[in-house]
Design an enzyme around this catalytic site. Structure first.
Site, PDB file in Angstrom:
ATOM      1  N   LYS A  76      89.234  48.814  63.710  1.00 30.00           N
ATOM      2  CA  LYS A  76      89.542  48.572  62.292  1.00 30.00           C
ATOM      3  C   LYS A  76      89.563  49.918  61.562  1.00 30.00           C
ATOM      4  O   LYS A  76      88.742  50.804  61.861  1.00 30.00           O
ATOM      5  CB  LYS A  76      88.461  47.652  61.708  1.00 30.00           C
ATOM      6  CG  LYS A  76      88.635  47.308  60.245  1.00 30.00           C
ATOM      7  CD  LYS A  76      87.531  46.351  59.789  1.00 30.00           C
ATOM      8  CE  LYS A  76      87.637  45.966  58.336  1.00 30.00           C
ATOM      9  NZ  LYS A  76      86.546  45.053  57.924  1.00 30.00           N
ATOM     10  N   SER A 151      88.110  40.665  55.986  1.00 27.48           N
ATOM     11  CA  SER A 151      88.987  41.807  55.876  1.00 27.48           C
ATOM     12  C   SER A 151      89.504  42.338  57.219  1.00 27.48           C
ATOM     13  O   SER A 151      90.510  43.038  57.242  1.00 27.48           O
ATOM     14  CB  SER A 151      88.283  42.945  55.141  1.00 27.48           C
ATOM     15  OG  SER A 151      87.137  43.368  55.824  1.00 27.48           O
ATOM     16  N   SER A 175      83.683  39.359  57.182  1.00 24.53           N
ATOM     17  CA  SER A 175      84.952  39.996  57.568  1.00 24.53           C
ATOM     18  C   SER A 175      85.260  40.048  59.050  1.00 24.53           C
ATOM     19  O   SER A 175      86.382  40.329  59.430  1.00 24.53           O
ATOM     20  CB  SER A 175      84.993  41.417  57.021  1.00 24.53           C
ATOM     21  OG  SER A 175      85.497  41.363  55.720  1.00 24.53           O
TER      22      SER A 175
END
Ligand code: GLN
Length: 480
Positions: A76, A151, A175
């Site tokens: 990420k 996210s 997330s």
């Protein structure tokens, strides 16, 4: 090439010569190219990944390879990797390259993981749909008109769409777990402090945890085992010994547990009826499998989302003050003096959601309102933590839906800013309490959209959590 569901399958094929690390990297690079429209990666490290694959193939031939040989990973865009761009999917970090590598990432590299690229996410990890990214949303492979969750949306889609074997995301209020649920994969948020946060871009430091997104519980266990543990660069990282999670999964798989479910989560009016039926089906199957499953009351559900948003925005307003146009990335070309440089750089560099949260956080920390909001929310957090811990004394696990809905349509939420915050209602409890939680796929709705079940347990009880989750993934799949 076949689709691999776990590193042990990869290891078998590496051992019997059916594949090589180079073949694996080529396979994922081809998939990334073919599925570019999903927008899961912001950057792909093709040449580097191939070079590393050759190095690991050599090591395998000499018997010197690490435990993650053959593991092709995505990161990420919030995890520092030296010499590589790092942006938190934000314009404000345009051009910034990381000067060092996050501890968790270094530990993966030391075990010969191959990092294939940097993955899309909500800007500064603020969001539940990946739509706040400055690079546009990631699309859900199950239905590309829908969001992947957030996210860590790019990270979940990368695993779902076979664009890497596993991803490393971060979870502040869900997330890792919620996008895993939306994409039909596994997402683990470890106990707060289990994994060092050194090199993780901070959103809300008293909540943030790095966590793996995988297709098997075994891989989640191994990645946790490798990333976890004390770190001289993060004084909040726990010094507790790290169990060999990946070796301990079988030991407990036949155990019968006491499991609780919070009645308000299943009776919640915002809960999709197919998700309710699926979780009820899972409860039934768990009972048939010999576990005790009881309903419990938890009267604080209505308070958890407001408490979470007061505390995380407060922390974010402080953490994000470092992005001022001076030290990193983007600087406005329109500035006329120092103050206007700060203001314009931040106004042009941060997206709307991030600006909204910085303002909200600044407000709750302002002298006149500090006690009414921030102090009060700290007290409520304490109560939620204690009450959650009390339940986890009574029960081995708490189970609940990971999210009140399945993946929702892109662009479907902007009219009501509160609606998107309520998407976090089930995931933020574990984040406020600091306890570990995992989302495992348990079925799909009639449109084929994945449904995740969340499992919470006591702090540092990841061994038990992973062992039980493994048995759930093997036995409890519900079809509605
Ligand atoms: N959806 C939550 C939020 O927007 C969770 C984000 C996260 O865990 N990073 O804050």
């Amino acid at each position: 090439m076949k689709r691999y569901n776990s590193l042990s399958e990869v290891h078998q094929d590496l051992a019997n010569g059916t594949t090589t690390c180079r073949d694996l990297v080529h396979y994922y690079l081809d998939n990334i190219e073919r599925k570019k429209h999903l927008n899961a990666y912001l950057e792909v490290y093709a040449a580097e990944a191939l070079a590393k694959a050759d190095e690991v193939d050599q090591k395998l031939a000499h018997g010197t390879a690490g435990r993650l040989a053959g593991m092709v990973l995505g990161l990420k865009d919030v995890l520092a990797y030296q010499g590589h761009s790092l942006q938190s999917s934000s314009k404000i970090l345009t051009g910034f390259k990381s000067l060092f590598t996050a501890t968790a990432v270094q530990r993966l590299l030391d075990e010969d993981a191959i990092i294939i690229g940097r993955q899309n996410c909500d800007e500064f990890a603020m969001g539940a749909s990946n739509e706040t990214s400055a690079f546009g949303p990631t699309l859900n492979e199950a239905d590309p008109t829908r969001v992947p969750g957030g996210s860590s949306g790019g990270s979940a889609v990368a695993v779902q769409a076979d664009l890497c074997l596993a991803s490393i995301g971060s979870d502040t209020g869900g997330s890792v777990r919620q996008p895993a649920a939306f994409c039909g994969v596994i997402g683990l948020k470890p106990t707060y402090s289990r994994i060092s946060r050194y090199g993780l871009i901070a959103y809300a430091s008293s909540f943030d945890q790095i966590g793996p997104i995988t297709r098997s519980v075994d891989d989640a266990a191994l990645l946790l085992e490798i990333m976890a543990g004390a770190d001289d660069y993060d004084s909040t990282a726990s010094r507790r010994e790290v169990p060999a999670y990946s070796q301990l999964l079988e030991n407990e798989s036949e155990q019968k547990y006491r499991i609780g479910y919070i009645s308000d989560t299943l009776e919640n009016e915002g809960l999709d009826s197919e998700i309710r039926e699926t979780i009820q089906g899972a409860i039934q199957n768990l009972r048939e499998d010999g576990h005790t499953v009881e309903s419990v009351d938890f009267h604080y559900l209505d308070y958890i989302v407001p408490t979470y948003y007061i505390l995380t925005t407060a922390e974010a307003s402080s953490n994000l003050s470092r992005f001022d146009g001076v030290k990193y990335g983007y600087r406005s070309g329109e500035a006329t003096d120092l103050l206007s440089m700060y203001k314009k750089s931040r106004a042009e560099g941060f997206g709307h959601e991030v600006q909204k949260r910085i303002m909200l956080g600044t407000f709750v920390l302002s002298a006149d309102y500090y006690d009414a909001y921030y102090t009060k929310a700290q007290k409520v957090r304490r109560i939620i933590k204690e009450k959650t811990e009390e339940l986890l004394e009574q029960f081995d696990f708490l189970i609940m839906p990971t999210s009140p809905t399945t993946a929702f349509p892109l662009g479907g939420n902007p009219t009501d800013p509160l609606a998107i915050y309520l998407a976090d209602i089930f995931t933020v409890q574990a984040s406020l309490a600091g306890v570990p939680a995992i989302s495992v796929p348990v079925g799909a709705d009639k449109q084929g959209l994945p449904i995740g079940m969340q499992i919470l347990t006591k702090s540092f009880a990841e061994t038990k959590l992973l062992a039980f989750s493994k048995s759930v993934t093997e036995k409890i799949i519900i079809t509605t």
